[in-house]
Design an enzyme around this catalytic site. Sequence first.
Site, mmCIF file in Angstrom:
data_model
loop_
_atom_site.group_PDB
_atom_site.id
_atom_site.type_symbol
_atom_site.label_atom_id
_atom_site.label_comp_id
_atom_site.label_asym_id
_atom_site.label_seq_id
_atom_site.Cartn_x
_atom_site.Cartn_y
_atom_site.Cartn_z
ATOM 1 N N LYS A 160 0.843 -1.207 0.000
ATOM 2 C CA LYS A 160 0.000 0.000 0.000
ATOM 3 C C LYS A 160 0.872 1.249 0.000
ATOM 4 O O LYS A 160 0.678 2.153 -0.809
ATOM 5 C CB LYS A 160 -0.888 0.001 1.240
ATOM 6 C CG LYS A 160 -1.516 1.345 1.576
ATOM 7 C CD LYS A 160 -2.377 1.331 2.809
ATOM 8 C CE LYS A 160 -1.649 1.565 4.084
ATOM 9 N NZ LYS A 160 -1.319 2.957 4.403
ATOM 10 N N ASN A 161 1.885 1.266 0.874
ATOM 11 C CA ASN A 161 2.663 2.506 1.040
ATOM 12 C C ASN A 161 3.632 2.751 -0.101
ATOM 13 O O ASN A 161 4.128 3.850 -0.260
ATOM 14 C CB ASN A 161 3.380 2.510 2.394
ATOM 15 C CG ASN A 161 2.368 2.656 3.528
ATOM 16 O OD1 ASN A 161 1.203 2.977 3.282
ATOM 17 N ND2 ASN A 161 2.797 2.401 4.735
ATOM 18 N N ARG A 163 -3.766 10.947 4.438
ATOM 19 C CA ARG A 163 -2.577 11.798 4.534
ATOM 20 C C ARG A 163 -1.672 11.636 3.328
ATOM 21 O O ARG A 163 -1.051 12.592 2.873
ATOM 22 C CB ARG A 163 -1.824 11.439 5.801
ATOM 23 C CG ARG A 163 -0.502 12.120 5.896
ATOM 24 C CD ARG A 163 0.262 11.769 7.108
ATOM 25 N NE ARG A 163 1.586 12.328 7.012
ATOM 26 C CZ ARG A 163 1.898 13.588 7.196
ATOM 27 N NH1 ARG A 163 0.926 14.448 7.478
ATOM 28 N NH2 ARG A 163 3.114 14.020 7.087
ATOM 29 N N CYS A 200 -4.428 12.857 12.387
ATOM 30 C CA CYS A 200 -5.173 11.593 12.324
ATOM 31 C C CYS A 200 -5.062 10.971 13.714
ATOM 32 O O CYS A 200 -4.436 11.512 14.612
ATOM 33 C CB CYS A 200 -4.595 10.680 11.245
ATOM 34 S SG CYS A 200 -3.034 9.988 11.710
ATOM 35 N N ARG A 235 0.799 14.770 12.645
ATOM 36 C CA ARG A 235 1.209 14.587 11.246
ATOM 37 C C ARG A 235 1.500 15.914 10.524
ATOM 38 O O ARG A 235 0.887 16.248 9.534
ATOM 39 C CB ARG A 235 0.182 13.779 10.454
ATOM 40 C CG ARG A 235 -0.363 12.540 11.097
ATOM 41 C CD ARG A 235 0.616 11.399 11.265
ATOM 42 N NE ARG A 235 1.108 10.800 10.079
ATOM 43 C CZ ARG A 235 0.542 9.761 9.444
ATOM 44 N NH1 ARG A 235 -0.569 9.268 9.901
ATOM 45 N NH2 ARG A 235 1.097 9.242 8.366
ATOM 46 N N PRO A 236 2.409 16.753 11.058
ATOM 47 C CA PRO A 236 2.704 18.031 10.394
ATOM 48 C C PRO A 236 3.342 17.837 9.020
ATOM 49 O O PRO A 236 3.678 16.709 8.633
ATOM 50 C CB PRO A 236 3.682 18.709 11.359
ATOM 51 C CG PRO A 236 4.222 17.644 12.213
ATOM 52 C CD PRO A 236 3.231 16.531 12.249
ATOM 53 N N MET A 237 3.545 18.934 8.287
ATOM 54 C CA MET A 237 4.087 18.854 6.917
ATOM 55 C C MET A 237 5.406 19.618 6.789
ATOM 56 O O MET A 237 5.898 19.816 5.676
ATOM 57 C CB MET A 237 3.063 19.467 5.961
ATOM 58 C CG MET A 237 1.879 18.588 5.651
ATOM 59 S SD MET A 237 2.263 17.366 4.389
ATOM 60 C CE MET A 237 2.509 18.392 2.965
ATOM 61 N N ASP A 238 5.984 20.072 7.914
ATOM 62 C CA ASP A 238 7.155 20.957 7.821
ATOM 63 C C ASP A 238 8.342 20.322 7.094
ATOM 64 O O ASP A 238 9.081 21.005 6.379
ATOM 65 C CB ASP A 238 7.568 21.407 9.224
ATOM 66 C CG ASP A 238 7.897 20.211 10.117
ATOM 67 O OD1 ASP A 238 7.041 19.304 10.245
ATOM 68 O OD2 ASP A 238 9.018 20.151 10.636
ATOM 69 N N LEU A 239 8.508 19.001 7.237
ATOM 70 C CA LEU A 239 9.658 18.358 6.565
ATOM 71 C C LEU A 239 9.458 18.349 5.043
ATOM 72 O O LEU A 239 10.405 18.464 4.270
ATOM 73 C CB LEU A 239 9.846 16.933 7.094
ATOM 74 C CG LEU A 239 10.302 16.852 8.561
ATOM 75 C CD1 LEU A 239 10.195 15.437 9.096
ATOM 76 C CD2 LEU A 239 11.714 17.390 8.713
ATOM 77 N N ASP A 282 4.823 0.511 11.999
ATOM 78 C CA ASP A 282 3.569 -0.053 11.463
ATOM 79 C C ASP A 282 3.361 -1.507 11.871
ATOM 80 O O ASP A 282 2.318 -2.076 11.568
ATOM 81 C CB ASP A 282 3.547 0.037 9.928
ATOM 82 C CG ASP A 282 3.475 1.468 9.460
ATOM 83 O OD1 ASP A 282 3.695 1.713 8.265
ATOM 84 O OD2 ASP A 282 3.229 2.355 10.298
ATOM 85 N N ILE A 339 8.163 6.916 16.827
ATOM 86 C CA ILE A 339 7.846 7.608 15.575
ATOM 87 C C ILE A 339 6.595 8.466 15.694
ATOM 88 O O ILE A 339 6.560 9.604 15.235
ATOM 89 C CB ILE A 339 7.674 6.583 14.411
ATOM 90 C CG1 ILE A 339 8.881 5.655 14.308
ATOM 91 C CG2 ILE A 339 7.375 7.309 13.103
ATOM 92 C CD1 ILE A 339 10.160 6.318 13.851
ATOM 93 N N ARG A 358 -8.589 -0.232 4.708
ATOM 94 C CA ARG A 358 -7.647 0.703 4.077
ATOM 95 C C ARG A 358 -6.341 0.004 3.713
ATOM 96 O O ARG A 358 -5.638 0.400 2.793
ATOM 97 C CB ARG A 358 -7.327 1.857 5.045
ATOM 98 C CG ARG A 358 -8.493 2.737 5.362
ATOM 99 C CD ARG A 358 -8.067 3.951 6.140
ATOM 100 N NE ARG A 358 -6.956 4.627 5.467
ATOM 101 C CZ ARG A 358 -6.342 5.703 5.961
ATOM 102 N NH1 ARG A 358 -6.696 6.196 7.129
ATOM 103 N NH2 ARG A 358 -5.347 6.285 5.310
#
Length: 421
Positions: free
Chosen positions: A22-23, A94, A118, A123-127, A308, A330, A400
Site C-alpha cells: 500500500k505505502n 494523509r 489523524c 502529522r505536520p508537513m514541515d519536513l 507499522d 515515531i 484501508r
Amino acid sequence: MDSILVRGNGPLNGDIEIAGAKNACLALMPATLLSEEPLTLTNAPRLSDIKTMTALLASLGAEVSALQDGKVQAMSSHGEINPVADYDIVRKMRASNLVLGPLLARLGHAVVSLPGGCAIGARPMDLHTTALEALGAEIELKDGYLHATAKGGLKGAVHHMRFPSVGATENFVMAASLAKGTSVLENAAREPEIVDLCDCLIKMGAQVEGAGSSRIEIQGVDRLHGATHPVVTDRIELGTFMLAPAICGGEVTCLGGKLSLVESFVGKLEQAGISVSENARGLTVKRNGERVKAVDVVTEPFPGFPTDLQAQMMALLCTAEGTSVLEETIFENRFMHAPELIRMGAQIEVHGGHATVHGVGKLKGAPVMATDLRASVSLILAGLAAEGETVVSRVYHLDRGYEFIEQKLSGLGAHIERIKS
Ligand code: EPZ
C-alpha cells in the site's frame, strides 16, 4: 459500518498470499503526474486507500483505470492538469500530500490542502515544505491549503532533513527528478517503498542514485517517459500475517516474502522463540507449541523495527512469558490498541511513549473497537488465539490496508467472518 467476528480456532497452517505494498503504491501513483506518457503499475493492492488516491488523481485531471480485477493501475496524465488537491479528499488520507512534489515539478505550482491530523498523531508537513523550499519552491499556508509556486521551475540543491521522513523523501525525490541541476537529500528515509519509487522513476528516465541509503543524489532531467512497474511486496502485511502462526501456533508460508524486507522484525520474532526460514516460496513461520518469550521493542525508521508493526507485535506479547516493554518513537499516539487489548484480558500499562506488557496465559474474546489501521489488525490477531468470540467494530480502518483479510486468514484455518451492517 461492518464488523469482523473472530473465534479462537487453534493452530494455523498453510500458505498466504502477500499483496503489493500500500505505502509503495500510494507514492508510485502520484508519479504519473511527472510524465505525459502512461504509467502502469502491476501487483497493485486492492484497497480503499488506492481508491482514494485514484479519486484524487482523477480530480487533478489524470486518468486512472484499475484493470485485471484491480491489480493493475493504468494511469496517464497527458491532459490538462489541475493544481488543486481538495480538502475533501486529502483529509481522508494523509498520503494525498504526495501529489505536492509532482504537481510542483510538472506545473510549477500546486495548491494542496493540509491533511490535518489523524488518530496516531498531528502529522505536520514541515519536513515536506522545507525540503521543497530547498529546491526553490515558495510555500505559503492559506485557508488550510499549502500554496506552492516555483517561478522559473525547481532548481537542484543539497538538503539535509532533520528527520528521515518517508513522505518528505518521496516528495523531494519526485520534485528533484525534473529540477534543473543536481540535488542531494541527506538523512533520507531508507524504507523499501523509497527504493521501489526510485526504481520506477529510473524506469521513467530519472537519474537517481543511493535509494535505500540515507544519501540520495538526483540529476534533474527535462522530461520523463512512461513505464510499467511492479509494486514491491507489502512488508507490513507480510509482518502482520507472520504473526498469525506466531500467536496461534502452526506453520505458515507467506508467499513472496523476503527476509530483506523485515529483517529487524524477524530478529524480534526469533528472540521470542518463533522460527522463521526463507525459501524459494517465501518466508515460513513456525511456532512449535511452547509459549513465546517476552521481548523489548523500540520502533525506529527503516531498517529499525517498523512502527507499522508495533500494534501487531503487542498482540503477540500479550500472551508471552514475562514482561515486554514497547517504545514507540515515531508517532506520539500509537497505543490506542492497548485499551482494547486490555478489554480482552491483556495486562498493559501505557506511559507516554512506552507500553509495558505483562504476559498472561490466554486472552478472552470481547467486543472491541478499531481506532486506526494497524490497531484494527492487532485486535484481529489477538482474537485469533483468544478464548471465545471477538467482534472488532469500525473495520473500515482495516479495509484501508488489508485486502480480503477474512478469505486469507480463513485459508489458514482461522474462524473469521465479516458481519455486514
Ligand atoms: C509513512 O507515513 C507511512 N505511510 C506510514 O504508514 C508509516 O507509519 C510512516 O511512513 C513511518 O514509517 C505511507 O507511506 C503512506 P513520516 P509518513 O513522514 O510519510 C513526523 C500505515 O499504517 N513528521 O516518516 O507520513 C510525523 O508526524 C501508515 O500504513 C513531521 O514532523 O511518515 C511522524 O511523527 C501509518 N513533519 C514522523 O515524522 C513532517 O513534515 C514520521 O513521519 C512529516 C513527518
